[in-house]
Design a protein around this motif. Structure first.
Motif, mmCIF file in Angstrom:
data_model
loop_
_atom_site.group_PDB
_atom_site.id
_atom_site.type_symbol
_atom_site.label_atom_id
_atom_site.label_comp_id
_atom_site.label_asym_id
_atom_site.label_seq_id
_atom_site.Cartn_x
_atom_site.Cartn_y
_atom_site.Cartn_z
ATOM 1 N N CYS A 53 0.777 -1.300 0.063
ATOM 2 C CA CYS A 53 0.059 -0.017 0.153
ATOM 3 C C CYS A 53 0.831 1.186 -0.222
ATOM 4 N N PRO A 80 -1.117 1.864 -5.062
ATOM 5 C CA PRO A 80 -2.596 1.216 -4.935
ATOM 6 C C PRO A 80 -2.417 0.000 -6.183
ATOM 7 N N PRO A 103 -4.580 -3.733 -6.696
ATOM 8 C CA PRO A 103 -5.465 -4.853 -6.514
ATOM 9 C C PRO A 103 -4.644 -6.206 -5.446
ATOM 10 N N ASP A 136 -8.636 -7.609 -1.775
ATOM 11 C CA ASP A 136 -9.760 -7.325 -2.650
ATOM 12 C C ASP A 136 -10.309 -8.428 -3.412
ATOM 13 N N CYS A 185 -10.559 -2.756 -5.675
ATOM 14 C CA CYS A 185 -9.390 -1.804 -5.221
ATOM 15 C C CYS A 185 -9.585 -0.427 -5.317
ATOM 16 N N ARG A 207 -11.736 0.799 -2.625
ATOM 17 C CA ARG A 207 -11.147 0.903 -1.355
ATOM 18 C C ARG A 207 -10.213 2.118 -1.475
ATOM 19 N N GLN A 208 -9.512 2.528 -2.528
ATOM 20 C CA GLN A 208 -8.664 3.669 -2.564
ATOM 21 C C GLN A 208 -9.582 4.831 -2.410
#
Length: 201
Positions: A76, A80, A82, A106, A129, A132-133
């Motif tokens: 991370c 970024p 997956p 993910d 992903c 999530r970001q």
């Protein structure tokens, strides 16, 4: 998504007996389904892994659940990407409590997946992903706004107390001062609070 980085703790030496007995390695399954596969194992330094990561579209973590958080943090910080967990008899041997760990996975891949299942799992992981970001970005913005609000509320309280005015009037004073000095309100508020704290000490 064509290029995948598989991360595992130890070097994988293919055992013909295990392959004959049905043991499936992620690089074999994914490679046989048209994906370009890079493998990072326990012999690779974090620098080497990060270099490989720059060439990958997703990371496949062939690790026990308890080892994932350390890798998640490293990945991370790099960029970024997956992250999918390779759920096999070797990596899924932990207790149910290990599954309660907060990890940013993910998607999940299993040795029994067929080509279409692999494709869709990777596709949905890429979407997950991105979401999530976006959530992380929105969370940071919200935390920043809450922090700014805290400074402004403290400055309002100080001004209201010192000038014997309402908090609404104190807010107007802050706003006007920020406009006159061409600064953000939070910067003016922070300066007022810090000056007040300095005078109090």
């Amino acid at each position: 998504m064509r290029s995948l980085l598989i991360i595992r703790m130890e070097k994988n030496i293919y055992d013909p007996d295990q392959i004959a007995s049905g043991m499936i390695y992620p690089e074999l399954l994914l490679g046989n389904n048209g994906y370009q596969v890079l493998v990072a194992d326990g012999d690779d330094s974090s620098t080497a892994v990060l270099k490989m990561l720059s060439e990958a579209d997703a990371a496949i973590l062939d690790l026990p659940i308890e080892d994932i958080p350390d890798w998640e943090k490293l990945l991370c910080q790099a960029r970024p990407i997956p992250m999918l967990w390779w759920c096999s008899p070797d990596t899924a041997s932990e207790s149910v409590e290990a599954c309660e760990t907060e990890i940013a996975i993910d998607g999940i891949l299993t040795p029994t997946m067929r080509d279409r299942e692999l494709h869709w799992a990777l596709h949905f992981a890429a979407r997950q992903c991105i979401e999530r970001q976006q959530w992380i970005s929105e969370r940071k913005q919200l935390q920043s706004r809450l922090e700014e609000r805290k400074w402004i509320d403290m400055a309002k309280g100080i001004l209201a107390d010192m000038k014997q005015i309402s908090e609404a009037e104190a807010y107007d004073i802050l706003r006007k001062k920020a406009m006159n000095e061409r600064k953000r309100m939070v910067d003016v508020a922070t300066a007022i609070v810090k000056a007040h704290q300095l005078l109090q000490s």
